[in-house]
Design a protein around this motif. Structure first.
Motif, PDB file in Angstrom:
ATOM      1  N   LEU A 119       0.829  -1.198   0.000  1.00 27.72           N
ATOM      2  CA  LEU A 119       0.000   0.000   0.000  1.00 27.72           C
ATOM      3  C   LEU A 119       0.864   1.248   0.000  1.00 27.72           C
ATOM      4  O   LEU A 119       1.957   1.260   0.570  1.00 27.72           O
ATOM      5  CB  LEU A 119      -0.874   0.062   1.265  1.00 27.72           C
ATOM      6  N   VAL A 120       0.334   2.308  -0.633  1.00 32.53           N
ATOM      7  CA  VAL A 120       0.920   3.638  -0.476  1.00 32.53           C
ATOM      8  C   VAL A 120      -0.239   4.542  -0.075  1.00 32.53           C
ATOM      9  O   VAL A 120      -1.301   4.512  -0.704  1.00 32.53           O
ATOM     10  CB  VAL A 120       1.588   4.129  -1.779  1.00 32.53           C
ATOM     11  N   ASN A 121      -0.051   5.324   0.962  1.00 36.05           N
ATOM     12  CA  ASN A 121      -1.130   6.158   1.503  1.00 36.05           C
ATOM     13  C   ASN A 121      -2.420   5.354   1.681  1.00 36.05           C
ATOM     14  O   ASN A 121      -3.506   5.798   1.291  1.00 36.05           O
ATOM     15  CB  ASN A 121      -1.360   7.391   0.609  1.00 36.05           C
ATOM     16  N   SER A 122      -2.265   4.172   2.246  1.00 38.08           N
ATOM     17  CA  SER A 122      -3.383   3.267   2.585  1.00 38.08           C
ATOM     18  C   SER A 122      -4.130   2.676   1.393  1.00 38.08           C
ATOM     19  O   SER A 122      -5.182   2.053   1.568  1.00 38.08           O
ATOM     20  CB  SER A 122      -4.419   3.948   3.505  1.00 38.08           C
ATOM     21  N   LYS A 123      -3.651   2.878   0.187  1.00 38.32           N
ATOM     22  CA  LYS A 123      -4.305   2.263  -0.973  1.00 38.32           C
ATOM     23  C   LYS A 123      -3.351   1.284  -1.666  1.00 38.32           C
ATOM     24  O   LYS A 123      -2.131   1.491  -1.671  1.00 38.32           O
ATOM     25  CB  LYS A 123      -4.749   3.350  -1.951  1.00 38.32           C
ATOM     26  N   LYS A 124      -3.952   0.270  -2.321  1.00 42.58           N
ATOM     27  CA  LYS A 124      -3.140  -0.813  -2.891  1.00 42.58           C
ATOM     28  C   LYS A 124      -2.448  -0.377  -4.182  1.00 42.58           C
ATOM     29  O   LYS A 124      -3.096   0.130  -5.098  1.00 42.58           O
ATOM     30  CB  LYS A 124      -4.067  -1.997  -3.151  1.00 42.58           C
ATOM     31  N   VAL A 125      -1.134  -0.561  -4.244  1.00 41.20           N
ATOM     32  CA  VAL A 125      -0.390  -0.305  -5.489  1.00 41.20           C
ATOM     33  C   VAL A 125       0.170  -1.582  -6.081  1.00 41.20           C
ATOM     34  O   VAL A 125       0.612  -1.586  -7.230  1.00 41.20           O
ATOM     35  CB  VAL A 125       0.804   0.669  -5.337  1.00 41.20           C
ATOM     36  N   CYS A 126       0.195  -2.647  -5.274  1.00 37.03           N
ATOM     37  CA  CYS A 126       0.829  -3.880  -5.762  1.00 37.03           C
ATOM     38  C   CYS A 126       0.132  -5.107  -5.209  1.00 37.03           C
ATOM     39  O   CYS A 126      -0.217  -5.139  -4.018  1.00 37.03           O
ATOM     40  CB  CYS A 126       2.296  -3.892  -5.330  1.00 37.03           C
ATOM     41  N   GLY A 127      -0.080  -6.098  -6.068  1.00 39.65           N
ATOM     42  CA  GLY A 127      -0.600  -7.383  -5.625  1.00 39.65           C
ATOM     43  C   GLY A 127       0.390  -8.470  -5.994  1.00 39.65           C
ATOM     44  O   GLY A 127       1.105  -8.366  -7.002  1.00 39.65           O
ATOM     45  N   ILE A 128       0.442  -9.501  -5.160  1.00 38.41           N
ATOM     46  CA  ILE A 128       1.411 -10.583  -5.378  1.00 38.41           C
ATOM     47  C   ILE A 128       0.664 -11.917  -5.353  1.00 38.41           C
ATOM     48  O   ILE A 128      -0.143 -12.156  -4.452  1.00 38.41           O
ATOM     49  CB  ILE A 128       2.498 -10.547  -4.276  1.00 38.41           C
ATOM     50  N   GLY A 147       2.347  -7.728  -9.585  1.00 38.70           N
ATOM     51  CA  GLY A 147       1.694  -6.710 -10.412  1.00 38.70           C
ATOM     52  C   GLY A 147       1.764  -5.375  -9.690  1.00 38.70           C
ATOM     53  O   GLY A 147       1.337  -5.269  -8.526  1.00 38.70           O
ATOM     54  N   ILE A 148       2.332  -4.364 -10.343  1.00 39.29           N
ATOM     55  CA  ILE A 148       2.442  -3.039  -9.695  1.00 39.29           C
ATOM     56  C   ILE A 148       1.784  -1.994 -10.586  1.00 39.29           C
ATOM     57  O   ILE A 148       2.054  -1.915 -11.793  1.00 39.29           O
ATOM     58  CB  ILE A 148       3.917  -2.638  -9.445  1.00 39.29           C
ATOM     59  N   ASN A 149       0.913  -1.186  -9.986  1.00 39.09           N
ATOM     60  CA  ASN A 149       0.324  -0.053 -10.706  1.00 39.09           C
ATOM     61  C   ASN A 149       1.362   1.070 -10.707  1.00 39.09           C
ATOM     62  O   ASN A 149       1.527   1.756  -9.708  1.00 39.09           O
ATOM     63  CB  ASN A 149      -0.940   0.454 -10.005  1.00 39.09           C
ATOM     64  N   VAL A 150       2.053   1.203 -11.817  1.00 42.08           N
ATOM     65  CA  VAL A 150       3.131   2.208 -11.853  1.00 42.08           C
ATOM     66  C   VAL A 150       2.599   3.503 -12.464  1.00 42.08           C
ATOM     67  O   VAL A 150       2.288   4.453 -11.742  1.00 42.08           O
ATOM     68  CB  VAL A 150       4.363   1.672 -12.615  1.00 42.08           C
ATOM     69  N   LEU A 167       1.640   4.468  -8.518  1.00 42.90           N
ATOM     70  CA  LEU A 167       2.813   5.228  -8.046  1.00 42.90           C
ATOM     71  C   LEU A 167       2.826   6.622  -8.661  1.00 42.90           C
ATOM     72  O   LEU A 167       3.105   7.606  -7.983  1.00 42.90           O
ATOM     73  CB  LEU A 167       4.103   4.471  -8.404  1.00 42.90           C
ATOM     74  N   SER A 168       2.506   6.719  -9.965  1.00 40.22           N
ATOM     75  CA  SER A 168       2.540   8.043 -10.617  1.00 40.22           C
ATOM     76  C   SER A 168       1.479   8.973 -10.022  1.00 40.22           C
ATOM     77  O   SER A 168       1.711  10.169  -9.855  1.00 40.22           O
ATOM     78  CB  SER A 168       2.345   7.912 -12.125  1.00 40.22           C
ATOM     79  N   HIS A 169       0.336   8.412  -9.640  1.00 40.78           N
ATOM     80  CA  HIS A 169      -0.715   9.243  -9.048  1.00 40.78           C
ATOM     81  C   HIS A 169      -0.234   9.800  -7.703  1.00 40.78           C
ATOM     82  O   HIS A 169      -0.409  10.978  -7.400  1.00 40.78           O
ATOM     83  CB  HIS A 169      -1.988   8.415  -8.863  1.00 40.78           C
ATOM     84  N   GLU A 170       0.385   8.944  -6.903  1.00 38.94           N
ATOM     85  CA  GLU A 170       0.828   9.385  -5.570  1.00 38.94           C
ATOM     86  C   GLU A 170       2.017  10.332  -5.650  1.00 38.94           C
ATOM     87  O   GLU A 170       2.149  11.241  -4.838  1.00 38.94           O
ATOM     88  CB  GLU A 170       1.175   8.169  -4.689  1.00 38.94           C
TER      89      GLU A 170
END
Ligand code: BTN
Length: 259
Positions: A119-128, A147-150, A167-170
């Motif tokens: 998580l970044v800022n309490s939201k999911k950015v990556c699943g394994i 899988g990473i939401n980049v 990641l780009s959004h954050e």
């Protein structure tokens, strides 16, 4: 514009690993990197072989869910041949490696939600998604699928934007997928090789879990538990303190935080 070529040559160029990522199979688009990695492992692919796709058309998540994997994200699978004793630690290795690399490459603070969402800022950015084949006392193979939401614009994916981010959004700017992937291969190998030495990976994973001490709801199979996420065992399972005072050990499940 950040460097974003995912060619095998760019990934392996002076890559500081002994085996993870020294052989890369790259596809512009495929159904699921985990499925190709599985087939490769069954055919005896060398340990550390990595399958990467720019885009997946049928990405797989945990618990039979689908995983959204458009261009701009990272979808990769690493083939490993661990001992049975180390198999359950792969969730720790993979989630810690991702969390470290997010911090290293973007400077964003990353946390792990049990068992292995990042998580970044309490939201999911990556699943394994870890898939393995065990025969008797030996592991035929294990696949770590990451899988990473980049670089995703969240407005393009309203179906996930209440619980997930990129990641780009954050960060407010594009992130190099190449830097993330190279870091991930090095970190995964370092943590994987540290497993025989003892408890350090488990302790670090436990210290990075956002879940501990929180009121949670855990869905495991058909059962939903409520309680306080008290601790985790060294095999990766969650120890949940239920309202009647009992402590339940949960091996696999999905956690939601309760306010
Ligand atoms: C989850 O959070 O449910 C796990 C998602 C795992 C997605 C990755 S993307 C690369 C690899 N290939 C797949 O089909 N799934 C994993």
């Amino acid at each position: 514009m950040v460097e974003n070529s995912l060619s095998p040559a760019a990934i392996t160029d002076n890559l500081e690993t002994r085996f993870i990522g020294q052989r890369i199979l790259y596809y512009p688009r495929l159904p699921s990197t985990n499925d190709i990695a599985k087939r490769q492992a069954q055919q005896g692919a060398v340990e550390g072989t990595v399958v990467i796709a720019d885009e997946q058309s049928a990405g797989k998540g945990r618990m039979q869910r689908t995983w959204l994997s458009p261009k701009g994200s990272i979808a990769l699978s690493i083939i490993l041949y661990p001992s049975l004793a180390h198999l359950s630690s792969l969730i720790m290795v993979a989630s810690l490696a991702v969390a470290h690399c997010i911090e290293q490459v973007t400077g964003l603070k990353a946390q792990i939600k049990w068992p292995n969402d990042v998580l970044v800022n309490s939201k999911k950015v990556c699943g394994i998604l870890i898939e393995s084949d065990v025969k008797g006392n030996s592991v035929d193979y294990a696949i770590i699928g990451v899988g990473i939401n980049v670089n995703l614009r969240l407005s393009d994916f309203p179906e996930i934007s209440s619980t997930a981010t990129s990641l780009s959004h954050e960060l407010g700017e594009e992130v190099s997928r190449l830097d993330m992937i190279r870091c991930l291969l090095v970190e995964t190998e370092r943590l994987y090789l540290a497993l025989p030495a003892g408890e350090s990976v488990y302790q670090e994973w436990r210290n990075n879990l956002a879940t501990l001490g929180k009121k949670v709801q855990v869905k495991s199979g058909e059962t939903t538990y409520k309680g306080i996420a008290e601790s985790v065992a060294s095999d990766g399972s969650l120890l949940l303190r239920q309202p009647d005072g009992s402590l339940t050990k949960i091996v696999a499940g999905d956690v939601t935080l309760r306010e």
